[in-house]
Each structure stands twice: as structure tokens, then as C-alpha cells.
Design a protein around this motif. Structure first.
Motif, PDB file in Angstrom:
ATOM      1  N   UNK B  17      -0.616  -6.006  -4.002  1.00 36.87           N
ATOM      2  CA  UNK B  17       0.042  -5.536  -2.776  1.00 36.87           C
ATOM      3  C   UNK B  17      -1.014  -5.370  -1.680  1.00 36.87           C
ATOM      4  N   UNK B  18      -2.188  -4.877  -2.065  1.00 37.27           N
ATOM      5  CA  UNK B  18      -3.284  -4.750  -1.099  1.00 37.27           C
ATOM      6  C   UNK B  18      -3.720  -6.120  -0.603  1.00 37.27           C
ATOM      7  N   UNK B  19      -3.811  -7.100  -1.534  1.00 37.98           N
ATOM      8  CA  UNK B  19      -4.251  -8.451  -1.163  1.00 37.98           C
ATOM      9  C   UNK B  19      -3.318  -9.084  -0.127  1.00 37.98           C
ATOM     10  N   UNK B  20      -2.029  -8.719  -0.185  1.00 40.85           N
ATOM     11  CA  UNK B  20      -1.069  -9.278   0.773  1.00 40.85           C
ATOM     12  C   UNK B  20      -0.989  -8.437   2.045  1.00 40.85           C
ATOM     13  N   UNK B  34       8.739  -0.843   3.537  1.00 37.08           N
ATOM     14  CA  UNK B  34       7.381  -1.387   3.510  1.00 37.08           C
ATOM     15  C   UNK B  34       7.265  -2.487   4.562  1.00 37.08           C
ATOM     16  N   UNK B  35       6.032  -2.777   4.972  1.00 35.72           N
ATOM     17  CA  UNK B  35       5.803  -3.836   5.951  1.00 35.72           C
ATOM     18  C   UNK B  35       4.724  -4.787   5.440  1.00 35.72           C
ATOM     19  N   UNK B  36       4.831  -6.048   5.853  1.00 31.28           N
ATOM     20  CA  UNK B  36       3.854  -7.070   5.487  1.00 31.28           C
ATOM     21  C   UNK B  36       3.515  -7.872   6.743  1.00 31.28           C
ATOM     22  N   UNK B  37       2.237  -7.945   7.126  1.00 33.69           N
ATOM     23  CA  UNK B  37       1.882  -8.696   8.335  1.00 33.69           C
ATOM     24  C   UNK B  37       1.921 -10.207   8.078  1.00 33.69           C
ATOM     25  N   UNK B  38       2.188 -10.981   9.131  1.00 30.75           N
ATOM     26  CA  UNK B  38       2.145 -12.440   9.003  1.00 30.75           C
ATOM     27  C   UNK B  38       0.697 -12.862   8.761  1.00 30.75           C
ATOM     28  N   UNK B  39       0.506 -13.839   7.874  1.00 33.99           N
ATOM     29  CA  UNK B  39      -0.853 -14.302   7.559  1.00 33.99           C
ATOM     30  C   UNK B  39      -0.768 -15.785   7.211  1.00 33.99           C
ATOM     31  N   UNK B  40      -1.607 -16.589   7.840  1.00 30.01           N
ATOM     32  CA  UNK B  40      -1.542 -18.046   7.623  1.00 30.01           C
ATOM     33  C   UNK B  40      -1.822 -18.448   6.177  1.00 30.01           C
ATOM     34  N   UNK B  41      -2.519 -17.587   5.432  1.00 32.04           N
ATOM     35  CA  UNK B  41      -2.792 -17.903   4.021  1.00 32.04           C
ATOM     36  C   UNK B  41      -1.518 -17.903   3.181  1.00 32.04           C
ATOM     37  N   UNK B  42      -0.440 -17.285   3.698  1.00 24.98           N
ATOM     38  CA  UNK B  42       0.790 -17.142   2.906  1.00 24.98           C
ATOM     39  C   UNK B  42       1.862 -18.142   3.324  1.00 24.98           C
TER      40      UNK B  42
END
Lengths: 174, 158
Positions: B17-20, B34-42
Motif C-alpha cells: 500500500x505504501x509502494x502505491x 482511502x486515496x491513491x495518487x495518479x502515477x505513470x508507473x501504474x
């Protein structure tokens, strides 16, 4: 006169390049470190263990979301692979075009139901997808993941996928 | 313990969860966001920049697990038994995601959960999930994992 069969290395190279182009272009597959082992048209997904894949650190166990993601990636790549296989073998699809970024459109996941059977241990995991049905608009796939022992799966999933609107692979010039 | 703090500690204790970059936003009894930021790796579709389904599954699974722990009768850890995920539409490239999970029923050994995920368009969900999780019900008179004591059912009687 009988046609000379293609040299085995040429066949292998074509298949491996098409597979690599499909898999390596996806950032998230790289992030998780998933690879595919190919034997003929059979694919096995490999998820090499990495500390960042852990969910519960007390056990420790692989995050349930990683297991779901691994199953989904294996299902989508497995399904795409069965779609392109015939075109690839008949010479209608050029692996060089795929390698240059002209990827065929991938199926889209409609829904996925994951059953968690055993906790994912901190070691490599493997998965194999079985296309149950593949129609013009929809496909259904079952996928299973295991670690040390193939007879003791850690998880299985079944999912439905929307097929690309017309599965004619995009090529560079067309 | 404050339930938002419990959700935060939970997601921070999970390496993946930390890695994401998943972080807790709110926690109330049985419900968490919960929230998850946009990341080009994903990215799952390099042609469009759309996030991979697996990232959304992980956000939903993490949220569901946290909602089980935030249930007032939760006395121990939890693990996913099954999870069904439906993808309504592609997440808009460049936008972060938010998920809300609700643990809506528990028995002594099983917790039932549902969850939804949105991008910045809060009107139409990107994905929904429904699942069953393992559950350890706190005994009467004992403390739940948030540190609150479960009352005796005959409390107030002779």
C-alpha cells in the motif's frame, strides 16, 4: 513440391518478440515485475518475489491486491495472446510492427471475481489463464495462481472481458 | 484510538500500500476512505495513460480490509476470502483515485464488505467491489482493536 518448413529459431524469435512487445509496453506489468514464460502457445505468468509486494508484514503475505492484479494481468495477456496467435502464425501480424509500438488493442476487464485459497507466501508466484469462451464481443477467462506446488493454488479468479471492437490489429502504416 | 488514525496506521503498515502511495483519508465505525495518487508507473494502457485495473483492485482490497478493522466488533486481524470487482469505466488519465469501503455485516468469523472507487468525477464510479473477509469478533467485555470495550450484552440487568 513440398514447402520447406521455417527454421525453428525464426519461429521462436517471431513468437517471443510479439509476446515481449505486448508485455514490456505496459508500465504496471514492469512495476510488479511480471514476466511470461512461453512453451508453444502456452503462457505461464511469473511474479518474482519482491519486498514491495507484501501486504501483511506480520505473516508475511503478499498483498491481496497484488494477487488480484497478477491474476488479471495473466488473464488479459493470456486472452490477447490467443487472439493474436492465429494472425501471427498466418503472417497477417508482423511482430516488428508490434515491437515498434503498434500494439493490438487489449481486451478490457468488465469484472473479476477472486477467490483467495491460501495466503501468498514471500516467494515467486506463477499463474496460468484458461480462455473458457472467446466471442466477438465478450470473453470469459479462468485463471489460477500457485507458488511451490501447482496442486495447491493460492488463488483463482474468473473474469469477463470486453473484446476490442474489431480485432484487426493496428499496424504502423494502415 | 481514533479510527482515521487506525486506518492510517493500517495502510502505512502494508509495504505494498505504501509502494502505491495509498493513504487513509477518513475512518468511522465500519466505513473508511482511502486515496491513491495518479502515477505513470501504474499505467495499464500505454496508448492512453489509463491506470491498470490491478491498481484499482489493490486500492479497493486495502480499503475493504481497513473497513473490517474499523468495525466496532473487530477483535483481531483480517484477510480477504473473496473479492468481486466490477469496472464501470476507465479512470481518467492524470487523476488520482478515492475509494470508500463499508463493512456492512459481520458474523463471529466472517465480515461482509462493499466498496466503490472514483476519480475526480464523484458522480460516476470507476469501479465497485463486494467481498467476504475473515473476521475475529471481540468477546464481550474485551477491547476491540481500536481500544474500545465491547459491553456485556446483559449490562444494566441484575
Amino acid at each position: 513440391m513440398k514447402k520447406t518448413p521455417e527454421p525453428v529459431q525464426v519461429i521462436k524469435q517471431r513468437r517471443d518478440r510479439a509476446l515481449a512487445a505486448m508485455v514490456d509496453g505496459v508500465p504496471y506489468i514492469r512495476f510488479l515485475g511480471i514476466r511470461f514464460d512461453r512453451r508453444g502457445d502456452e503462457l505461464t505468468g511469473i511474479l518474482p518475489y519482491d519486498d514491495k509486494l507484501i501486504g501483511n508484514p506480520q505473516l508475511p503475505a503478499i498483498h491481496g491486491g497484488v494477487t488480484a492484479a497478477f491474476l488479471e494481468v495473466t488473464a488479459v495477456i493470456g486472452l490477447s495472446w490467443t487472439m493474436i496467435w492465429q494472425d501471427l502464425e498466418a503472417g497477417r501480424l508482423d511482430p516488428d510492427h508490434i515491437a515498434s509500438g503498434a500494439l493490438p488493442q487489449m481486451p478490457k476487464t468488465i469484472g473479476l471475481t477472486v477467490d483467495y485459497l491460501r495466503s501468498g507466501l514471500p516467494r515467486d508466484a506463477y499463474a496460468r489463464a484458461f480462455v473458457l469462451r472467446s466471442g466477438r464481443r465478450y470473453a470469459s477467462v479462468r485463471v489460477e495462481a500457485w507458488q511451490d506446488n501447482v496442486a495447491r493454488p493460492i488463488a483463482q479468479a474468473s473474469g469477463h472481458f470486453r473484446m476490442p471492437s474489431a480485432f484487426t490489429p493496428r499496424t504502423r502504416s494502415a | 484510538m481514533n479510527l482515521t488514525e487506525l486506518a492510517r496506521q493500517f495502510s502505512e503498515s502494508l509495504p505494498h500500500a505504501r509502494a502505491l502511495g495509498i493513504r487513509a483519508v477518513t475512518g468511522t465505525p465500519g466505513t473508511v476512505t482511502f486515496a491513491l495518487p495518479y502515477d505513470e508507473r501504474f499505467i495499464g494502457d500505454p496508448a492512453t495513460g489509463i491506470l491498470a485495473g490491478g491498481v484499482i483492485s489493490t486500492l479497493l482490497d486495502t480499503s475493504c480490509g481497513a473497513s473490517v478493522l474499523s468495525h466496532p466488533l473487530c477483535g483481531g486481524t483480517t484477510a480477504t476470502l473473496d473479492l468481486r470487482i466490477d469496472y464501470m469505466r476507465a479512470a481518467t488519465p492524470g487523476q488520482g483515485l478515492r475509494a470508500e469501503a463499508e463493512c456492512y455485516h459481520v458474523t463471529r468469523s466472517v465480515a461482509f464488505v462493499r466498496a466503490r472507487a472514483w476519480d475526480e468525477d464523484g458522480d460516476s464510479p470507476v469501479a465497485t467491489a463486494a467481498g467476504a473477509f475473515t473476521f475475529q469478533m471481540v468477546e464481550e467485555g474485551q477491547l476491540n482493536i481500536a481500544g474500545q470495550r465491547r459491553p456485556y450484552s446483559d449490562a444494566g440487568q441484575v
